[in-house]
Scaffold this motif. Sequence first.
Motif, mmCIF file in Angstrom:
data_model
loop_
_atom_site.group_PDB
_atom_site.id
_atom_site.type_symbol
_atom_site.label_atom_id
_atom_site.label_comp_id
_atom_site.label_asym_id
_atom_site.label_seq_id
_atom_site.Cartn_x
_atom_site.Cartn_y
_atom_site.Cartn_z
ATOM 1 N N ARG A 1 -11.873 32.461 7.560
ATOM 2 C CA ARG A 1 -10.999 31.657 6.712
ATOM 3 C C ARG A 1 -11.685 31.172 5.436
ATOM 4 N NH1 ARG A 1 -9.521 27.029 8.609
ATOM 5 N NH2 ARG A 1 -10.981 26.892 10.343
ATOM 6 N N ALA A 2 -12.997 31.289 5.362
ATOM 7 C CA ALA A 2 -13.750 30.797 4.202
ATOM 8 C C ALA A 2 -13.641 31.755 3.025
ATOM 9 C CB ALA A 2 -15.216 30.613 4.577
ATOM 10 N N ASP A 3 -13.670 31.175 1.827
ATOM 11 C CA ASP A 3 -13.737 31.990 0.620
ATOM 12 C C ASP A 3 -15.154 32.510 0.392
ATOM 13 O OD1 ASP A 3 -11.009 31.699 -0.233
ATOM 14 O OD2 ASP A 3 -11.489 29.643 -0.805
ATOM 15 N N PHE A 4 -16.149 31.735 0.830
ATOM 16 C CA PHE A 4 -17.551 32.158 0.736
ATOM 17 C C PHE A 4 -18.343 31.500 1.852
ATOM 18 C CE2 PHE A 4 -17.233 28.347 -1.850
ATOM 19 C CZ PHE A 4 -18.380 27.627 -1.551
ATOM 20 N N VAL A 5 -19.509 32.060 2.127
ATOM 21 C CA VAL A 5 -20.373 31.574 3.199
ATOM 22 C C VAL A 5 -21.723 31.200 2.614
ATOM 23 C CG1 VAL A 5 -21.562 32.218 5.351
ATOM 24 C CG2 VAL A 5 -19.179 32.901 4.974
ATOM 25 N N VAL A 6 -22.222 30.044 3.032
ATOM 26 C CA VAL A 6 -23.563 29.595 2.667
ATOM 27 C C VAL A 6 -24.442 29.761 3.898
ATOM 28 C CG1 VAL A 6 -24.985 27.651 1.914
ATOM 29 C CG2 VAL A 6 -22.653 27.921 1.014
ATOM 30 N N VAL A 7 -25.575 30.459 3.737
ATOM 31 C CA VAL A 7 -26.536 30.631 4.816
ATOM 32 C C VAL A 7 -27.772 29.833 4.456
ATOM 33 C CG1 VAL A 7 -28.009 32.280 6.049
ATOM 34 C CG2 VAL A 7 -25.663 32.913 5.423
ATOM 35 N N LEU A 8 -28.076 28.853 5.286
ATOM 36 C CA LEU A 8 -29.244 28.009 5.094
ATOM 37 C C LEU A 8 -30.296 28.425 6.119
ATOM 38 C CD1 LEU A 8 -30.671 25.537 3.858
ATOM 39 C CD2 LEU A 8 -29.423 24.122 5.518
ATOM 40 N N LEU A 9 -31.396 28.959 5.607
ATOM 41 C CA LEU A 9 -32.475 29.406 6.487
ATOM 42 C C LEU A 9 -33.496 28.293 6.668
ATOM 43 C CD1 LEU A 9 -32.921 32.995 5.049
ATOM 44 C CD2 LEU A 9 -31.664 32.307 7.090
ATOM 45 N N PRO A 10 -34.197 28.224 7.792
ATOM 46 C CA PRO A 10 -34.139 29.192 8.882
ATOM 47 C C PRO A 10 -32.857 29.038 9.695
ATOM 48 C CG PRO A 10 -35.639 27.431 9.469
ATOM 49 C CD PRO A 10 -35.181 27.167 8.053
ATOM 50 N N GLY A 11 -32.441 30.154 10.188
ATOM 51 C CA GLY A 11 -31.241 30.179 11.006
ATOM 52 C C GLY A 11 -31.542 30.777 12.364
ATOM 53 N N GLY A 12 -30.632 30.589 13.261
ATOM 54 C CA GLY A 12 -30.788 31.151 14.591
ATOM 55 C C GLY A 12 -30.010 32.437 14.757
ATOM 56 N N ARG A 13 -29.841 32.841 15.989
ATOM 57 C CA ARG A 13 -29.104 34.075 16.278
ATOM 58 C C ARG A 13 -27.686 34.002 15.728
ATOM 59 N NH1 ARG A 13 -31.597 32.338 20.730
ATOM 60 N NH2 ARG A 13 -29.644 31.576 21.589
ATOM 61 N N GLY A 14 -27.038 32.876 15.899
ATOM 62 C CA GLY A 14 -25.669 32.732 15.410
ATOM 63 C C GLY A 14 -25.574 32.821 13.897
ATOM 64 N N THR A 15 -26.576 32.284 13.209
ATOM 65 C CA THR A 15 -26.579 32.314 11.743
ATOM 66 C C THR A 15 -26.484 33.739 11.236
ATOM 67 O OG1 THR A 15 -27.969 30.348 11.736
ATOM 68 C CG2 THR A 15 -27.868 31.622 9.685
ATOM 69 N N HIS A 16 -27.273 34.611 11.809
ATOM 70 C CA HIS A 16 -27.287 35.993 11.344
ATOM 71 C C HIS A 16 -26.027 36.744 11.768
ATOM 72 C CE1 HIS A 16 -31.384 34.855 10.463
ATOM 73 N NE2 HIS A 16 -31.377 35.851 9.606
ATOM 74 N N THR A 17 -25.454 36.361 12.889
ATOM 75 C CA THR A 17 -24.172 36.942 13.293
ATOM 76 C C THR A 17 -23.083 36.543 12.307
ATOM 77 O OG1 THR A 17 -24.826 36.902 15.615
ATOM 78 C CG2 THR A 17 -22.458 37.038 15.150
ATOM 79 N N GLU A 18 -23.056 35.260 11.942
ATOM 80 C CA GLU A 18 -22.065 34.765 10.992
ATOM 81 C C GLU A 18 -22.238 35.418 9.624
ATOM 82 O OE1 GLU A 18 -22.012 30.494 13.315
ATOM 83 O OE2 GLU A 18 -23.339 30.803 11.602
ATOM 84 N N MET A 19 -23.486 35.568 9.191
ATOM 85 C CA MET A 19 -23.750 36.227 7.913
ATOM 86 C C MET A 19 -23.258 37.674 7.955
ATOM 87 S SD MET A 19 -27.331 36.856 5.864
ATOM 88 C CE MET A 19 -28.009 37.867 7.178
ATOM 89 N N GLY A 20 -23.550 38.377 9.028
ATOM 90 C CA GLY A 20 -23.118 39.767 9.160
ATOM 91 C C GLY A 20 -21.604 39.900 9.174
ATOM 92 N N TYR A 21 -20.941 38.983 9.842
ATOM 93 C CA TYR A 21 -19.479 38.994 9.877
ATOM 94 C C TYR A 21 -18.911 38.758 8.480
ATOM 95 C CZ TYR A 21 -14.771 38.040 11.737
ATOM 96 O OH TYR A 21 -13.426 38.062 12.020
ATOM 97 N N ALA A 22 -19.486 37.803 7.772
ATOM 98 C CA ALA A 22 -19.033 37.534 6.402
ATOM 99 C C ALA A 22 -19.219 38.762 5.510
ATOM 100 C CB ALA A 22 -19.783 36.340 5.821
#
Length: 116
Positions: free
Chosen positions: A62-83
Amino acid sequence: MSRSFYLASGLENIANARRIRDALVERGYTQTYDWTVHGPVWRDGLARIAEVALAELDGVARADFVVVLLPGGRGTHTEMGYALALGKPVFIWSDDLDLFSAAPQTCAFYHHPNGF
């Protein structure tokens, strides 16, 4: 103009994630899902974990854009990949600039054309 965002990060970054969330909301952006309000859910059982996984992916969708704040966990990279798979702009932030150099610690997806 893009007005909604999803913020992905690791649980160890919750304080920084809240600061970024607050700064974006103060500027008129809407967060599509805020995982910082519940934090870790592994003690709540597998059904709750699955519920959060679906809510987080829905937030990304539903987001227009995604912000990835590192360090991230397993979910962070899944969310980034989905975006990235959905063609959404992804803004990646890390204080560790070595993560973006051509070295073993970088992630190829940090250099995806939709990443900034």
